[in-house]
Scaffold this active site. Structure first.
Site, short mmCIF file in Angstrom:
data_model
loop_
_atom_site.label_atom_id
_atom_site.label_comp_id
_atom_site.label_asym_id
_atom_site.label_seq_id
_atom_site.Cartn_x
_atom_site.Cartn_y
_atom_site.Cartn_z
NE ARG A 128 -4.47 -2.00 0.22
CZ ARG A 128 -5.39 -1.80 0.95
NH1 ARG A 128 -5.10 -1.11 1.62
NH2 ARG A 128 -6.07 -2.98 1.01
NE ARG A 166 -9.85 6.88 1.46
CZ ARG A 166 -9.93 7.70 1.26
NH1 ARG A 166 -9.88 8.42 1.83
NH2 ARG A 166 -10.62 7.60 0.03
O1 1CP Z 1 -4.17 -5.03 2.40
C1 1CP Z 1 -4.03 -5.76 2.18
O2 1CP Z 1 -4.16 -7.23 2.94
C2 1CP Z 1 -3.84 -6.56 0.73
C3 1CP Z 1 -4.47 -7.63 -0.01
C4 1CP Z 1 -5.91 -6.36 -0.26
C5 1CP Z 1 -7.32 -6.87 0.28
C6 1CP Z 1 -7.45 -7.29 1.03
C7 1CP Z 1 -5.94 -5.56 -0.91
C8 1CP Z 1 -4.50 -5.34 -2.27
N1 1CP Z 1 -7.57 -5.07 -1.71
C9 1CP Z 1 -7.42 -5.70 -0.71
C10 1CP Z 1 -9.31 -5.19 -0.36
C11 1CP Z 1 -9.72 -4.06 -0.25
N2 1CP Z 1 -9.45 -3.02 -1.05
C12 1CP Z 1 -10.26 -3.22 0.96
C13 1CP Z 1 -10.72 -4.05 1.96
C14 1CP Z 1 -9.69 -4.90 3.34
C15 1CP Z 1 -10.30 -5.72 4.00
O3 1CP Z 1 -11.26 -5.80 4.83
O4 1CP Z 1 -10.37 -5.23 5.79
C16 1CP Z 1 -10.41 -2.12 0.93
C17 1CP Z 1 -10.89 -0.83 1.97
C18 1CP Z 1 -9.52 -1.97 -0.35
C19 1CP Z 1 -9.27 -0.49 -0.69
C20 1CP Z 1 -8.35 -0.46 -1.29
N3 1CP Z 1 -7.05 -0.94 -2.15
C21 1CP Z 1 -7.48 1.19 -1.23
C22 1CP Z 1 -8.46 2.23 -0.41
C23 1CP Z 1 -8.93 3.73 -1.37
C24 1CP Z 1 -9.79 4.38 -1.03
O5 1CP Z 1 -8.54 5.01 -2.06
O6 1CP Z 1 -10.91 5.19 -0.17
C25 1CP Z 1 -6.29 1.47 -2.06
C26 1CP Z 1 -5.61 2.11 -1.69
C27 1CP Z 1 -6.16 -0.22 -2.92
C28 1CP Z 1 -5.03 -0.90 -3.27
C29 1CP Z 1 -5.07 -1.68 -2.94
N4 1CP Z 1 -5.04 -2.77 -2.39
C30 1CP Z 1 -4.35 -4.36 -2.81
C31 1CP Z 1 -2.88 -3.83 -2.99
C32 1CP Z 1 -1.65 -3.84 -3.94
C33 1CP Z 1 -3.46 -2.44 -3.82
C34 1CP Z 1 -2.70 -1.22 -4.60
C35 1CP Z 1 -1.11 -1.34 -4.61
C36 1CP Z 1 -0.03 -0.69 -2.72
O7 1CP Z 1 -0.18 -2.16 -2.15
O8 1CP Z 1 0.52 0.79 -3.42
#
Ligand code: 1CP
Length: 359
Positions: free
Chosen positions: A24, A28
């Site tokens: 991540r 945010r």
């Molecule tokens: O965090 C982890 O365990 C990594 C695996 C994962 C999961 C569980 C990713 C990869 N996405 C998710 C689901 C997810 N996506 C959730 C729920 C977590 C939960 O169940 O509690 C949420 C809130 C998101 C949304 C999300 N994805 C955001 C926030 C969105 C926003 O702007 O409000 C962001 C920035 C992402 C990007 C993301 N998701 C995952 C990766 C590998 C990435 C981007 C690449 C990086 O790591 O920079």
């Protein structure tokens, strides 16, 4: 590129310093990201290759990390299955039509990712083209258990009860679901490799809720199939959290690099994974809220646990938390580089120094 520090560490080759990237790292906590998100909804951002590539590259340039990870989300792959994915601002991801039965599994739509999520491959191509040539790009996918947990629970969960009930009650449907997920993850991951990713990470973020016995019964064969089908020659990182009881199972399943969270000491984890495998981790993301001296102490502790062995990639044990101060993240990356380079110098000097008789 082949000699990039991060890729050398994946192959357990010696490196002049410990490579670091952060899960991540684009998100945010970054003002640039928040500014963009004020204009663009999350799913729109993920589906706009130009913007997704921009966010990917910006994070690398801001932090000075040794690898980029493509900006996307593990849930993107689920939307075209016809389950009604939405991201609500307050509740996180929601699946409107979660799986309740074997019949629901049969109804899942199964199309090639090149047709359903072409924007991810295009984002990989664009990010690769604009990244510096020595910075590897990591592609990724959710792993079958973690993806299934969203499909069945309908969103985030605490106890994964619906998922486990499904698994125990209808093992046939569970295995059919795993088969389907593997069938879509393989072309998704290999498509990202073909589009320009130098490594891939499988996120099994929630697998730590399983007992080792259940991992072996309900997951291990599918994970082995998945790892065997990923294009050879590309390092694969196998990540999960709360996996202190599952590290042997995960290592057996596959992966060149095993991700480790902070709930276990890195040296103990590496021992259990086996020193013939690289490891990634494992600072507690909350330490990024600590004063600088404590951050330094904890970075030193993780590096000391890795003991200068080739094959350590520094990372957090899970993603960067919202509200993390950006300057602490920048400081962390600098510390890892600086402290590990000193350690490498010390170790080389110790190796090269003439040995005293009898020592
Ligand atoms: O965090 C982890 O365990 C990594 C695996 C994962 C999961 C569980 C990713 C990869 N996405 C998710 C689901 C997810 N996506 C959730 C729920 C977590 C939960 O169940 O509690 C949420 C809130 C998101 C949304 C999300 N994805 C955001 C926030 C969105 C926003 O702007 O409000 C962001 C920035 C992402 C990007 C993301 N998701 C995952 C990766 C590998 C990435 C981007 C690449 C990086 O790591 O920079």
């Amino acid at each position: 590129m082949k000699d990039a520090v991060f890729l050398r560490a994946c192959r357990r080759e010696p490196t002049p310093y410990t490579p670091v990237w952060l899960m991540r790292q684009a998100g945010r906590y970054m003002p640039e990201y928040r500014a963009l998100r004020e204009r663009v909804p999350f799913l729109t951002l993920c589906k706009s290759p130009e913007l997704a590539a921009q966010v990917t590259v910006e994070a690398v340039e801001r932090l000075g990390v040794d690898a980029a990870i493509i900006f996307a989300d593990i849930l993107l792959l689920l939307e075209p299955m016809g389950v009604g994915l939405e991201f609500s601002a307050s509740d996180g991801p929601v699946i409107r039509r979660p799986l309740r039965s074997g019949a629901d599994v049969d109804r899942l739509q199964e199309n090639h990712p090149a047709e359903t999520v072409p924007f991810v491959f295009e984002a990989v191509r664009r990010a690769r083209a604009s990244l510096a040539s020595h910075i590897p790009l990591i592609g990724f996918s959710g792993a079958p258990f973690t993806l299934a947990s969203y499909l069945i629970e309908g969103g985030s969960s605490r106890h994964y009860l619906a998922t486990k009930r499904f698994m125990y009650t209808d093992p046939g449907a569970w295995h059919a679901l795993m088969d389907r997920l593997v069938r879509v993850i393989v072309p998704y991951v290999n498509g990202q490799i073909a589009a320009g990713a130098q490594a891939v990470q499988l996120f099994d973020s929630w697998v730590g809720c399983l007992s080792p016995a259940d991992y072996r019964t309900f997951l291990l064969p599918h994970m082995k199939t998945l790892f065997r089908a990923i294009a050879p020659g590309t390092p694969v990182i196998h990540f999960g959290t709360e996996t202190a009881g599952l590290l042997e199972c995960m290592a057996e399943a596959g992966g060149d690099v095993i991700g480790v969270d902070w709930r276990i000491d890195l040296d103990a984890a590496w021992q259990r994974v086996g020193f013939d495998r690289a490891v990634q981790g494992n600072l507690d993301p909350a330490v990024l809220f600590a004063p600088r001296a404590e951050l330094r102490r904890q970075v030193a502790r993780v590096l000391a646990a890795a003991a200068g062995r080739p094959g350590h990639i520094f990372n957090l044990g899970h993603g960067i938390l919202p509200h993390t101060p950006v300057e602490n993240v920048v400081a962390l990356v600098e510390m890892v580089h600086e402290m590990s380079a000193q350690g490498a110098t010390h170790q080389a000097a110790a190796r090269d120094a003439p040995r005293e008789e009898g020592s």
